[in-house]
Design an enzyme around this catalytic site. Structure first.
Site, PDB file in Angstrom:
ATOM      1  CG  HIS A 180      -0.325   0.462   2.333  1.00  0.00           C
ATOM      2  ND1 HIS A 180       0.196  -0.668   3.311  1.00  0.00           N
ATOM      3  CD2 HIS A 180      -0.402   1.418   3.207  1.00  0.00           C
ATOM      4  CE1 HIS A 180       0.707   0.093   4.315  1.00  0.00           C
ATOM      5  NE2 HIS A 180       0.038   1.345   4.239  1.00  0.00           N
ATOM      6  CG  HIS A 241       5.509  -0.807   3.625  1.00  0.00           C
ATOM      7  ND1 HIS A 241       4.519  -1.303   2.654  1.00  0.00           N
ATOM      8  CD2 HIS A 241       4.906  -1.092   4.915  1.00  0.00           C
ATOM      9  CE1 HIS A 241       3.691  -1.884   3.113  1.00  0.00           C
ATOM     10  NE2 HIS A 241       3.560  -1.780   4.461  1.00  0.00           N
ATOM     11  CE  LYS A 342       4.177  -2.196  13.907  1.00  0.00           C
ATOM     12  NZ  LYS A 342       3.378  -1.557  12.823  1.00  0.00           N
TER      13      LYS A 342
HETATM   14  C1  BG6 Z   1       1.318  -2.233   7.320  1.00  0.00           C
HETATM   15  C2  BG6 Z   1       1.864  -2.990   8.390  1.00  0.00           C
HETATM   16  O1  BG6 Z   1       1.753  -2.973   5.918  1.00  0.00           O
HETATM   17  O2  BG6 Z   1       1.944  -0.921   7.373  1.00  0.00           O
HETATM   18  C3  BG6 Z   1       1.639  -2.337   9.878  1.00  0.00           C
HETATM   19  O3  BG6 Z   1       1.713  -4.467   8.458  1.00  0.00           O
HETATM   20  C4  BG6 Z   1       2.129  -0.869   9.651  1.00  0.00           C
HETATM   21  O4  BG6 Z   1       2.325  -2.896  10.882  1.00  0.00           O
HETATM   22  C5  BG6 Z   1       1.400  -0.230   8.365  1.00  0.00           C
HETATM   23  O5  BG6 Z   1       1.526  -0.192  10.884  1.00  0.00           O
HETATM   24  C6  BG6 Z   1       1.983   1.278   8.375  1.00  0.00           C
HETATM   25  O6  BG6 Z   1       1.054   1.666   7.258  1.00  0.00           O
HETATM   26  P1  BG6 Z   1       1.002   3.413   7.265  1.00  0.00           P
HETATM   27  O7  BG6 Z   1       0.109   3.675   6.003  1.00  0.00           O
HETATM   28  O8  BG6 Z   1       0.184   3.635   8.374  1.00  0.00           O
HETATM   29  O9  BG6 Z   1       2.292   3.981   7.222  1.00  0.00           O
END
Ligand code: BG6
Length: 493
Positions: A180, A241, A342
Site C-alpha cells: 500500500h 515498504h 513501533k
Molecule cells: C502495514 C504494516 O503494512 O503498514 C503495519 O503491517 C503498519 O504494521 C502499517 O502499521 C503502516 O502503514 P501506514 O500507511 O500507516 O504508514
C-alpha cells in the site's frame, strides 16, 4: 487546480475475508470516496465472502458503519451512503468446502459483462484453494484480476510456493500484489520529483550524494496484533515498504511510466543490493524491541507486557535499522540507511537525501563552514519536500551563511483532500494498471536479500536490543550510523 475524475467501467469486487479489519478500515472507506466522486456507480458490486453466516443486509450494515467510523464527516451524505451500500452483497462460504460455492457462482453469473476482481484478504494458505476453485469454473473471463494482500510468504521459499499456486490459474498480468505504500500520493510523488524536474537527476549519484536515509517511524505498538509476533519489523515493513521506497530513490529513469518499464528498473536495484550475510549481519543491521515508556504524553506498556502468556520471552524485533548498499555505478559507496520501528517518538515517514559538501569554500569559516545540502521528502504526516540550502544571513555583519529550508508543503499548496493509498490501488486494478503493484520477480528478489538477515537473527543467541517506548530506537541504531561519521536526521527542521 481541478482534479480529473475518470469513471471506470462497471466491476464486481469479490472480497474474500470480507469481515476482516482491512475491509472495514481501508477497503470500504476507499471505495466510498471513489463512489462519492462519481468514479463508479450502482452497477458495480462489492461481493463479500467469508465463513461467517451473514445476510446482504448485515454486510451493508458493516459498510455503513465503516463509512460512519472511518470516512471524514464532510463526506457523509446519507443519500450517497444509501446508494453506496446498495452495491454490497454477501455470500457465506467456506472456501475449503467444495459445495459451498454455488451461491457465489449464481451471484457472478447475473452480470457476466463486468470486470471481475478477486481480492484475497485472507491467509496465504487459502490462496491455493481459492485459485483452484476459480480454475475449475468457466464463468470468469480471461481479464479477471486477482489482488493479493501481504503477507506474501515469510521467506523466499514460501513466497515462491504462493506465487506458484497463483500462477497455475492467473497469468502475471492478472496478478496485483499490494504494497500500500506505492499507493500513497507522496510515494508516487517521488517519481514526479525525480523524473518531472531536470534539477535533481544530474546530481542524483555517488558524486553528489553522500548517503540516503529512509525512516518509517510509528508511534503505535504491535504486541496486541496477533500476527505481528510471527512476522516482526523486518518482514512486516522492511521487505516490502522500505525496500520499495529504496527502489524508487535508487532506480534508473525508466523509458516510460509503463508498468513493466518501471518494475524492470526497480528489479535492477533489488538485484544490485549487496547481500548482507554471515558476520556482516551484526555489523550492518540492528534489531530492537520496545520496553515500556511514554509516547505522546501517555505511558505505554512494553512489547513483552502486551503479549499473551504463551508468547512471553519472544525475540521478535519491533525495530530494525540496516545499512544497505546498492552495488552499481550510480551508487557505489553511498550507504542507504533504513530504519523502522513501533512505539518510536513520533509517527513520521521520511526520505533524506544528504548531498556532499561543496568541494571548496570561498567563505570565512569563523561562523562555521557551509553545511551540505539536504533534501527531505516527508511522506507522512505533513507531506512535503524541503531543500535545505545555505543563504546569506541578511543585514550587516559580513558574509554569514545560514541554513534555510526551501519549503514545499502539500497542505499549503494543494487544498484538496489527499486520497488514501487504497483509493488509487483499488481502481487501478479495475483499470488494469499494474504500475503500483509488485511483480513476482521483485517480490522474490526482495526476499532473497532479506532471508540471510532473518536467518542470522534466528541463529543468534542474543535478544533484540531493548529501547524505551517513545525514543528513536536502541542505541545500536545510533551507533550504526555514527560509526560512519553521520547522524540520523530527526526531522526537527
Ligand atoms: C502495514 C504494516 O503494512 O503498514 C503495519 O503491517 C503498519 O504494521 C502499517 O502499521 C503502516 O502503514 P501506514 O500507511 O500507516 O504508514
Amino acid at each position: 487546480m481541478s482534479s480529473r475524475i475518470i469513471p471506470v467501467p462497471p466491476f464486481d469486487y469479490v472480497v474474500f475475508g470480507a469481515t476482516g479489519d482491512l475491509t472495514r478500515r481501508k477497503l470500504i472507506p476507499a471505495l466510498f470516496h471513489r463512489f462519492f466522486d462519481g468514479q463508479f456507480d450502482e452497477r458495480s458490486r462489492i461481493i463479500g465472502v467469508s465463513r461467517t453466516a451473514l445476510k446482504d443486509a448485515d454486510f451493508q450494515k458493516i459498510a455503513r458503519d465503516a463509512v460512519a467510523e472511518f470516512v471524514e464527516k464532510d463526506y457523509q451524505d446519507k443519500a450517497v451512503v444509501d446508494r453506496f451500500v446498495s452495491c454490497f452483497s454477501y455470500v457465506a462460504n467456506d472456501v475449503n468446502d467444495k459445495n459451498g460455492w454455488a451461491e457465489l457462482e449464481d451471484s457472478l453469473r447475473s452480470d457476466p459483462e463486468v470486470i471481475r476482481a478477486f481480492y484475497l484478504a485472507v491467509a496465504p494458505s487459502l490462496f491455493g484453494p481459492i485459485c483452484d476453485y476459480l480454475d475449475n469454473k468457466g464463468y470468469w473471463r480471461r481479464d479477471a484480476r486477482v489482488v493479493l494482500e501481504k503477507p506474501l510468504g515469510d521467506d523466499l521459499e514460501s513466497s515462491m510456493e504462493i506465487n506458484d499456486a497463483i500462477s497455475e490459474v492467473f497469468a502475471e498480468d492478472q496478478v496485483y500484489r499490494i504494497d500500500h505504500y506505492l499507493g500513497k500520493e507522496t510515494v508516487q510523488n517521488l517519481l514526479a520529483l525525480r523524473f518531472g524536474n531536470i534539477l535533481f537527476e544530474p546530481i542524483w549519484d555517488a558524486a553528489h550524494i553522500d548517503h540516503v536515509q529512509i525512516t518509517v517511524a510509528e508511534d503505535v505498538g504491535a504486541g496486541t496484533r496477533g500476527y505481528y509476533d510471527e512476522s516482526g519489523a523486518l518482514r512486516d515493513m522492511v521487505q516490502n515498504h522500505l525496500m520499495q521506497l529504496l527502489c524508487l530513490v535508487a532506480m534508473e529513469p525508466p523509458a516510460s511510466d509503463d508498468a513493466n518499464a518501471l518494475r524492470d528498473e526497480k528489479l535492477k536495484v533489488l538485484r544490485s543490493l549487496k547481500p548482507i550475510t554471515g558476520d556482516a549481519v551484526s555489523k550492518m543491521t540492528v534489531r530492537g524491541q520496545y520496553r515500556g515508556g511514554a509516547v505522546n504524553g501517555g505511558s505505554v506498556p512494553g512489547y513483552q507486557d502486551e503479549l499473551p502468556e504463551d508468547k512471553k520471552g519472544s525475540k521478535t524485533e519491533t525495530f530494525v535499522a540496516i545499512k544497505a548498499e546498492v552495488e552499481n555505478w550510480r551508487w557505489a559507496g553511498v550507504p542507504f540507511y533504513l530504519r523502522t520501528g513501533k512505539r518510536l517518538s513520533t509517527r513520521v515517514s521520511e526520505i533524506v537525501i544528504q548531498f556532499r559538501e561543496i568541494p571548496h569554500s570561498i567563505f570565512d569559516h569563523a561562523e562555521g563552514a557551509p553545511r551540505a545540502n539536504k533534501l527531505v521528502i516527508r511522506l507522512q504526516p505533513d507531506e512535503g519536500v524541503k531543500m535545505l540550502m545555505m543563504i546569506k544571513d541578511p543585514g550587516p555583519g559580513g558574509m554569514r551563511l545560514r541554513e534555510v529550508p526551501l519549503n514545499l508543503s502539500f497542505a499549503e499548496t494543494f487544498h484538496e483532500r489527499t486520497p488514501e493509498a487504497y483509493e488509487r490501488l483499488l481502481l487501478d486494478v479495475i483499470r488494469g494498471n499494474q504500475t503500483l503493484f509488485m511483480r513476482r520477480d521483485e517480490l522474490e528478489a526482495a526476499w532473497r536479500w532479506i532471508d540471510p538477515i532473518r536467518e542470522a537473527w534466528d541463529d543468534a543467541t542474543d535478544a533484540p536490543q531493548p529501547y524505551t517506548a517513545g525514543t528513536w530506537g536502541p542505541t545500536g541504531s545510533v551507533a550504526l550510523i555514527e560509526r560512519d561519521g553521520r547522524t540520523w536526521h530527526e526531522g526537527v527542521e
